[in-house]
Design a protein around this motif. Structure first.
Motif, PDB file in Angstrom:
ATOM      1  N   PRO A  91     -25.928  14.409 -21.074  1.00 14.11           N
ATOM      2  CA  PRO A  91     -25.416  15.749 -20.770  1.00 14.11           C
ATOM      3  C   PRO A  91     -25.966  16.798 -21.739  1.00 14.11           C
ATOM      4  CG  PRO A  91     -23.673  14.142 -20.542  1.00 14.11           C
ATOM      5  CD  PRO A  91     -24.859  13.412 -21.134  1.00 14.11           C
ATOM      6  N   GLY A  92     -26.433  17.904 -21.149  1.00 12.24           N
ATOM      7  CA  GLY A  92     -27.006  18.996 -21.926  1.00 12.24           C
ATOM      8  C   GLY A  92     -28.506  18.872 -22.145  1.00 12.24           C
ATOM      9  N   GLU A  93     -29.041  17.691 -21.936  1.00 11.81           N
ATOM     10  CA  GLU A  93     -30.468  17.448 -22.172  1.00 11.81           C
ATOM     11  C   GLU A  93     -31.314  18.035 -21.042  1.00 11.81           C
ATOM     12  OE1 GLU A  93     -33.239  13.666 -23.557  1.00 11.81           O
ATOM     13  OE2 GLU A  93     -31.278  13.278 -22.691  1.00 11.81           O
ATOM     14  N   ILE A  94     -32.521  18.487 -21.409  1.00 12.81           N
ATOM     15  CA  ILE A  94     -33.472  19.036 -20.453  1.00 12.81           C
ATOM     16  C   ILE A  94     -34.692  18.133 -20.440  1.00 12.81           C
ATOM     17  CG2 ILE A  94     -34.964  20.999 -19.895  1.00 12.81           C
ATOM     18  CD1 ILE A  94     -32.825  22.746 -21.350  1.00 12.81           C
ATOM     19  N   SER A  95     -35.084  17.705 -19.255  1.00 13.38           N
ATOM     20  CA  SER A  95     -36.218  16.788 -19.120  1.00 13.38           C
ATOM     21  C   SER A  95     -37.538  17.503 -19.375  1.00 13.38           C
ATOM     22  CB  SER A  95     -36.246  16.183 -17.716  1.00 13.38           C
ATOM     23  OG  SER A  95     -36.706  17.150 -16.774  1.00 13.38           O
ATOM     24  N   GLU A  96     -38.565  16.698 -19.523  1.00 15.24           N
ATOM     25  CA  GLU A  96     -39.929  17.217 -19.487  1.00 15.24           C
ATOM     26  C   GLU A  96     -40.243  17.538 -18.022  1.00 15.24           C
ATOM     27  OE1 GLU A  96     -41.969  17.732 -22.103  1.00 15.24           O
ATOM     28  OE2 GLU A  96     -40.424  17.000 -23.470  1.00 15.24           O
ATOM     29  N   VAL A  97     -41.333  18.227 -17.788  1.00 15.47           N
ATOM     30  CA  VAL A  97     -41.787  18.485 -16.423  1.00 15.47           C
ATOM     31  C   VAL A  97     -42.336  17.177 -15.852  1.00 15.47           C
ATOM     32  CG1 VAL A  97     -43.507  19.713 -15.041  1.00 15.47           C
ATOM     33  CG2 VAL A  97     -42.264  20.923 -16.854  1.00 15.47           C
ATOM     34  N   PHE A  98     -41.975  16.892 -14.602  1.00 16.31           N
ATOM     35  CA  PHE A  98     -42.451  15.678 -13.943  1.00 16.31           C
ATOM     36  C   PHE A  98     -42.800  16.004 -12.491  1.00 16.31           C
ATOM     37  CE2 PHE A  98     -37.927  15.915 -13.324  1.00 16.31           C
ATOM     38  CZ  PHE A  98     -37.716  15.490 -12.017  1.00 16.31           C
ATOM     39  N   GLU A  99     -43.562  15.087 -11.882  1.00 19.24           N
ATOM     40  CA  GLU A  99     -44.066  15.321 -10.532  1.00 19.24           C
ATOM     41  C   GLU A  99     -43.409  14.400  -9.510  1.00 19.24           C
ATOM     42  OE1 GLU A  99     -48.393  15.665  -8.247  1.00 19.24           O
ATOM     43  OE2 GLU A  99     -48.307  14.809 -10.253  1.00 19.24           O
ATOM     44  N   THR A 100     -43.109  14.960  -8.343  1.00 21.55           N
ATOM     45  CA  THR A 100     -42.698  14.186  -7.174  1.00 21.55           C
ATOM     46  C   THR A 100     -43.588  14.627  -6.014  1.00 21.55           C
ATOM     47  OG1 THR A 100     -41.095  15.751  -6.256  1.00 21.55           O
ATOM     48  CG2 THR A 100     -40.274  14.212  -7.950  1.00 21.55           C
ATOM     49  N   TYR A 102     -42.766  16.535  -3.788  1.00 20.09           N
ATOM     50  CA  TYR A 102     -42.440  17.926  -3.495  1.00 20.09           C
ATOM     51  C   TYR A 102     -43.154  18.906  -4.418  1.00 20.09           C
ATOM     52  CZ  TYR A 102     -38.771  15.968  -0.608  1.00 20.09           C
ATOM     53  OH  TYR A 102     -38.085  15.266   0.355  1.00 20.09           O
ATOM     54  N   GLY A 103     -43.468  18.477  -5.620  1.00 20.35           N
ATOM     55  CA  GLY A 103     -44.082  19.366  -6.590  1.00 20.35           C
ATOM     56  C   GLY A 103     -43.687  18.970  -7.997  1.00 20.35           C
ATOM     57  N   PHE A 104     -43.562  19.976  -8.866  1.00 20.87           N
ATOM     58  CA  PHE A 104     -43.229  19.739 -10.269  1.00 20.87           C
ATOM     59  C   PHE A 104     -41.829  20.253 -10.552  1.00 20.87           C
ATOM     60  CE2 PHE A 104     -47.777  19.611 -10.028  1.00 20.87           C
ATOM     61  CZ  PHE A 104     -48.087  18.533 -10.834  1.00 20.87           C
ATOM     62  N   HIS A 105     -41.070  19.445 -11.280  1.00 19.18           N
ATOM     63  CA  HIS A 105     -39.666  19.741 -11.564  1.00 19.18           C
ATOM     64  C   HIS A 105     -39.396  19.615 -13.059  1.00 19.18           C
ATOM     65  CE1 HIS A 105     -38.531  18.247  -7.372  1.00 19.18           C
ATOM     66  NE2 HIS A 105     -39.637  17.573  -7.591  1.00 19.18           N
ATOM     67  N   PHE A 106     -38.265  20.196 -13.463  1.00 18.12           N
ATOM     68  CA  PHE A 106     -37.586  19.767 -14.670  1.00 18.12           C
ATOM     69  C   PHE A 106     -36.099  19.879 -14.397  1.00 18.12           C
ATOM     70  CE2 PHE A 106     -38.321  24.259 -15.515  1.00 18.12           C
ATOM     71  CZ  PHE A 106     -37.162  24.702 -16.115  1.00 18.12           C
ATOM     72  N   ILE A 107     -35.334  19.075 -15.114  1.00 14.73           N
ATOM     73  CA  ILE A 107     -33.897  18.924 -14.856  1.00 14.73           C
ATOM     74  C   ILE A 107     -33.101  19.200 -16.123  1.00 14.73           C
ATOM     75  CG2 ILE A 107     -32.070  17.259 -14.260  1.00 14.73           C
ATOM     76  CD1 ILE A 107     -34.210  15.649 -12.743  1.00 14.73           C
ATOM     77  N   GLN A 108     -31.953  19.815 -15.961  1.00 19.42           N
ATOM     78  CA  GLN A 108     -30.955  19.926 -17.021  1.00 19.42           C
ATOM     79  C   GLN A 108     -29.713  19.187 -16.523  1.00 19.42           C
ATOM     80  OE1 GLN A 108     -28.939  23.732 -17.556  1.00 19.42           O
ATOM     81  NE2 GLN A 108     -29.165  23.488 -19.769  1.00 19.42           N
ATOM     82  N   LEU A 109     -29.315  18.153 -17.259  1.00 20.17           N
ATOM     83  CA  LEU A 109     -28.117  17.412 -16.867  1.00 20.17           C
ATOM     84  C   LEU A 109     -26.891  18.161 -17.361  1.00 20.17           C
ATOM     85  CD1 LEU A 109     -26.943  14.932 -15.482  1.00 20.17           C
ATOM     86  CD2 LEU A 109     -27.023  13.758 -17.689  1.00 20.17           C
ATOM     87  N   ILE A 110     -26.014  18.510 -16.438  1.00 18.68           N
ATOM     88  CA  ILE A 110     -24.786  19.231 -16.783  1.00 18.68           C
ATOM     89  C   ILE A 110     -23.708  18.239 -17.198  1.00 18.68           C
ATOM     90  CG2 ILE A 110     -22.952  20.737 -15.912  1.00 18.68           C
ATOM     91  CD1 ILE A 110     -25.088  21.851 -13.932  1.00 18.68           C
ATOM     92  N   SER A 111     -23.449  17.255 -16.348  1.00 16.84           N
ATOM     93  CA  SER A 111     -22.432  16.256 -16.677  1.00 16.84           C
ATOM     94  C   SER A 111     -22.731  14.958 -15.955  1.00 16.84           C
ATOM     95  CB  SER A 111     -21.032  16.760 -16.300  1.00 16.84           C
ATOM     96  OG  SER A 111     -20.908  16.878 -14.900  1.00 16.84           O
ATOM     97  N   ARG A 112     -22.114  13.916 -16.504  1.00 19.21           N
ATOM     98  CA  ARG A 112     -22.265  12.577 -15.924  1.00 19.21           C
ATOM     99  C   ARG A 112     -20.912  11.902 -15.967  1.00 19.21           C
ATOM    100  NH1 ARG A 112     -27.090   8.633 -17.002  1.00 19.21           N
ATOM    101  NH2 ARG A 112     -26.502   7.032 -15.541  1.00 19.21           N
ATOM    102  N   LYS A 113     -20.469  11.428 -14.810  1.00 20.70           N
ATOM    103  CA  LYS A 113     -19.239  10.642 -14.716  1.00 20.70           C
ATOM    104  C   LYS A 113     -19.643   9.314 -14.121  1.00 20.70           C
ATOM    105  CE  LYS A 113     -16.590  14.803 -14.044  1.00 20.70           C
ATOM    106  NZ  LYS A 113     -16.806  15.847 -13.065  1.00 20.70           N
TER     107      LYS A 113
END
Length: 126
Positions: A91-100, A102-113
């Motif tokens: 939670p709170g971490e931001i990923s590096e840019v990655f490819e799928t 669809y294109g290029f993404h990065f993610i910020q995890l808000i929460s995990r249950k």
């Protein structure tokens, strides 16, 4: 005689500007999607709001209007490359840019249950 102006906007976008009579035509003819995603990630890392950046610049029509947010993400909902990154974050971490596909993404995890995630992401299509 037709005049064409080429502009390089940042190192990842090339634009063509063609004046046509009293109208102006501007067309993006090339973008480096990965560099553009990395640029937006750096803005978030420097403290800009992930929600604002995603809302303004993400090319994901499903999440951009909500600031890039997806709620209640479980395994099997997203493409494998996306899930691999999303489920590896804290939670709170931001990923590096990655490819799928669809294109290029990065993610910020808000929460995990347990195995249910709330996250924000930005997509720049190829």
């Amino acid at each position: 005689m037709k005049t064409i102006f080429l502009f390089i906007i940042a190192p990842f976008i090339l634009m063509v500007h063609t004046p046509i009579k009293q109208y102006t035509s501007v067309v993006i003819i090339k973008k480096d999607a990965k560099k553009l995603a990395e640029y937006y990630r750096q803005r978030v890392m420097r403290g800009e709001s992930m929600a604002s950046i995603a809302k303004l610049y993400s090319e994901d029509p499903g999440s951009a209007p909500n600031g890039g947010q997806y709620k209640d993400v479980v395994k099997g909902m997203m493409v494998p490359e996306f899930e691999k990154v999303a489920f590896s974050l804290k939670p709170g971490e931001i990923s590096e840019v990655f490819e799928t596909s669809y294109g290029f993404h990065f993610i910020q995890l808000i929460s995990r249950k347990e195995d249910v995630l709330d996250l924000r992401h930005l997509l720049i299509m190829k």
